[in-house]
Design a protein around this motif. Sequence first.
Motif, PDB file in Angstrom:
ATOM      1  N   UNK A 187      -2.071  -3.962  17.682  1.00 48.65           N
ATOM      2  CA  UNK A 187      -2.627  -5.311  17.529  1.00 48.65           C
ATOM      3  C   UNK A 187      -1.554  -6.358  17.274  1.00 48.65           C
ATOM      4  N   UNK A 227      -9.939  -4.140  18.099  1.00 51.77           N
ATOM      5  CA  UNK A 227     -10.035  -3.853  16.658  1.00 51.77           C
ATOM      6  C   UNK A 227     -11.378  -3.208  16.327  1.00 51.77           C
ATOM      7  N   UNK A 267      -7.195   1.662  11.195  1.00 53.80           N
ATOM      8  CA  UNK A 267      -6.368   0.525  11.641  1.00 53.80           C
ATOM      9  C   UNK A 267      -5.115   0.368  10.795  1.00 53.80           C
ATOM     10  N   UNK A 268      -5.132   0.941   9.583  1.00 58.85           N
ATOM     11  CA  UNK A 268      -3.963   0.778   8.702  1.00 58.85           C
ATOM     12  C   UNK A 268      -2.787   1.648   9.109  1.00 58.85           C
ATOM     13  N   UNK A 323      -1.958   0.046  13.964  1.00 54.72           N
ATOM     14  CA  UNK A 323      -1.773  -1.374  13.652  1.00 54.72           C
ATOM     15  C   UNK A 323      -0.864  -2.072  14.657  1.00 54.72           C
ATOM     16  N   UNK A 336       3.348  -6.399   4.729  1.00 56.01           N
ATOM     17  CA  UNK A 336       3.284  -6.953   6.082  1.00 56.01           C
ATOM     18  C   UNK A 336       4.637  -7.029   6.770  1.00 56.01           C
ATOM     19  N   UNK A 350       0.844  -1.191   0.000  1.00 60.30           N
ATOM     20  CA  UNK A 350       0.000   0.000   0.000  1.00 60.30           C
ATOM     21  C   UNK A 350       0.875   1.235   0.000  1.00 60.30           C
ATOM     22  N   UNK A 396     -14.104   5.448  11.124  1.00 61.06           N
ATOM     23  CA  UNK A 396     -13.317   5.016   9.968  1.00 61.06           C
ATOM     24  C   UNK A 396     -12.390   3.860  10.356  1.00 61.06           C
ATOM     25  N   UNK A 397     -12.907   2.923  11.144  1.00 61.21           N
ATOM     26  CA  UNK A 397     -12.036   1.900  11.725  1.00 61.21           C
ATOM     27  C   UNK A 397     -11.306   1.079  10.656  1.00 61.21           C
ATOM     28  N   UNK A 398     -12.000   0.727   9.559  1.00 66.25           N
ATOM     29  CA  UNK A 398     -11.354  -0.058   8.497  1.00 66.25           C
ATOM     30  C   UNK A 398     -10.142   0.661   7.943  1.00 66.25           C
ATOM     31  N   UNK A 399     -10.201   1.966   7.985  1.00 63.04           N
ATOM     32  CA  UNK A 399      -9.094   2.756   7.445  1.00 63.04           C
ATOM     33  C   UNK A 399      -8.056   3.080   8.515  1.00 63.04           C
ATOM     34  N   UNK A 405      -2.813   4.722   0.186  1.00 61.32           N
ATOM     35  CA  UNK A 405      -3.665   3.517   0.265  1.00 61.32           C
ATOM     36  C   UNK A 405      -3.924   2.850  -1.083  1.00 61.32           C
TER      37      UNK A 405
END
Lengths: 445, 445
Positions: free
Chosen positions: A143, A432, A134-135, A140, A41, A23, A129-132, A68
């Motif tokens: 977690x 999360x 978290x990136x 990140x 990753x 990304x 905007x959790x999906x975003x 992104x």
Amino acid sequence: MTERTLILDCKNKIGEQIKICGWVYTRRDHGKILFLDVIDRSGMMQVVVSAIHLGGVKAHLPGELRPQDVVCITGQVNKRPEHLINKNIPTGEIEILAEDIEVLSKAEELPFDMGGKSLDLQLPTLLDYRSLTLRHPKVKSIFKVQASLLEGFRNAAKAIDCTEIIVPTIAASSTEGGAEVFKVDYYGHKAFLTQSPQLYKQMLVPVLERVFVITKAYRAEPSVTTFHLSEITQMDCEIGFAQFPDLLDLLEKVAAETIKHAENQCKEILNEFAIEPVAFGKIPRLTLREAQELIYKEFGRDVRKEKDLSRQDEVDLCKWAKEKHHSDFVTVTHFPTKAKPFYTKPDPENPEYSLSYDLLFRGVEILSGSQRINDYQQLVESIESRGMSTKDFGMYLQAFKYGMPPEGGFSFGLERVTMHVLELANIREASLFPRDMERVDIRLR
Amino acid sequence: MTERTLILDCKNKIGEQIKICGWVYTRRDHGKILFLDVIDRSGMMQVVVSAIHLGGVKAHLPGELRPQDVVCITGQVNKRPEHLINKNIPTGEIEILAEDIEVLSKAEELPFDMGGKSLDLQLPTLLDYRSLTLRHPKVKSIFKVQASLLEGFRNAAKAIDCTEIIVPTIAASSTEGGAEVFKVDYYGHKAFLTQSPQLYKQMLVPVLERVFVITKAYRAEPSVTTFHLSEITQMDCEIGFAQFPDLLDLLEKVAAETIKHAENQCKEILNEFAIEPVAFGKIPRLTLREAQELIYKEFGRDVRKEKDLSRQDEVDLCKWAKEKHHSDFVTVTHFPTKAKPFYTKPDPENPEYSLSYDLLFRGVEILSGSQRINDYQQLVESIESRGMSTKDFGMYLQAFKYGMPPEGGFSFGLERVTMHVLELANIREASLFPRDMERVDIRLR
């Protein structure tokens, strides 16, 4: 087609032609040259993009790339010029000169800047905007620490010979009494989400003797605080043929090893969060009354008649333990029997107090437990003395009818431990997708 | 006071004075001598009890001891006489001559005999007395295999670089549509128990790229079969930057390694259940249509127009794979797109079929998954084409708006795998406390 190389592995491929996929994290325009930070990753890579190197067909691309976007970039791994070396990241001495860029998935324009070292957003935006969000690398990494705590707990539980079990989360009656329970429509019958794995793990003691479980627990607490969630993850042990001093040894061992494992595995992240190394001196043990005397003597606050520790008490005790015992932990025992759940064993020498314990870590209770009542008759009396009905505990009481050894156990909240290991301001940051009375992903009101 | 010795460790203490603690499993009276089998978490020990050796005070005890009594027994570890050696258990060459017995907890008389090699009870009785029946060595060993499958899955998922995540089980809308969903009263709002971790694990791909999760899934199936539970444990992986062939490689690797781990760790138990060693030959791959052609050719059944595999098809395919490929597994791919959930990616070469897969093991599907739609617009169309509303997928769709790579994943049911690895007749035997429409510990009707 070139095979993908993980970003971290590019360190060993200087001068080689490779392809990375990931990304776009940030873009920095420098006239005809564009610098991208690309994340996969394994890490982050600086990519140098110029229209000339990309050739005619894709010359328009650099102008269109945004954070992104999902890209695969082919190019040569080069050493960075001396003045551009970034010693803070493992790939800080190299960069890639892009020769081809393939865009696998375009991102919309971000609603806020994600390029800073921290993501400075208000909590509602962070969660909307959790999906975003978290990136973001720092979000990140919370977690990654959490995954490491899970692994550390399992390693520690296995090291003391516990077998992993799976327990149900739907039950016919509320486990520990109280109103704070979620109701489920179960094929037209009334059922509840379990408030803890407590009763089930006890029932497994005569089966496997020592067990551990990682499972969900649900609390319908109608209040909004920085340290409560409606759905949490509990990490529990339950141990047969254990007396009170054994239990103290085991809980301290499991707790310390869980946190030590995360500390060892996540050194860079803990640095990023400016967390001091944990002090693993021998953990001091105090009864509640001893702790209160100590607070009176050392801190001049008279809490000697209180039934529990206040948050300030926990802070003071940890301060004392750190200074006097080089320990970030303190174990406090013997809370009043009445303040503890029905299965807690009263101290035979003084039944007003119980064989219970809390483990404090850096000013906060992160683990609690007790020796349990293992005598059937005493257990029945304890249930009835609290106004509960033994009918609601049929399967549980069965386990005590057919031979239950002395036993006890303890329980951590994963999100709570994550929060305190990383010194987060709000427990929602340690989940999360946090569940509370105002939100199930989207806001409820 | 002598320290406790674990039963298995007595092997190295012949001639020594020791103390063991555990549960009486069986008693066999031989006139003045009583033989006990005592169980602890490490194994089983034969104990020889005679009133003479116990001395006067406890001379009454042997007569009163019964199965499931919790005891600590002090005595000497002796070699057994040659003709009494039991080669089937690790402690079969020794026994303990009891010199003192302490009863820590008395058991009521058992409602049925627990001393046989198997526990031959009807399922309702097995479950009505679950706290007790789980103690039978053969019943208990099912859950040792289950713990080993969990460990094997985690090892395999970590080996392919997946990070463990925790996902919520309470959601604002049903994950995959359909009526088979449990409703929760969530602070006065309508919420549901998740049918799978699917949407959440996909949302984590842009965060951690490769993730695994072990979590609960709930299905309100209003039917009673031998292979459905209302609350199950799913073991899932989700993998970014993976194309269809990569996904097939990874699912086969993870599945085989999970089962191999349990097989290696639980050899004795698998022998006890008379399970053949698993055949780990290279796993054959067939599309659904190829599989149907093969069934027609090899088994003479024409199922070439069916939309899915029947149970008999699964049995036949596995028979073929075992004979022709020395594999207890077969992978079947390309199921009809319409029969699969909305997030399944249609095969670009023939969109009527999808990039989906099932893994069959010894005649049963134990794992399924697919490559996913990663394009936002295509995903929206897929949701709408199935009559669902994108409004119910707000947080999920957000993940696709901001850059989602090609990705896919797969999912095992833990209880189902446990059932089939041990060839159990009913999935309820593979759950410590099974949940179905008739029972939540106690019977509902």
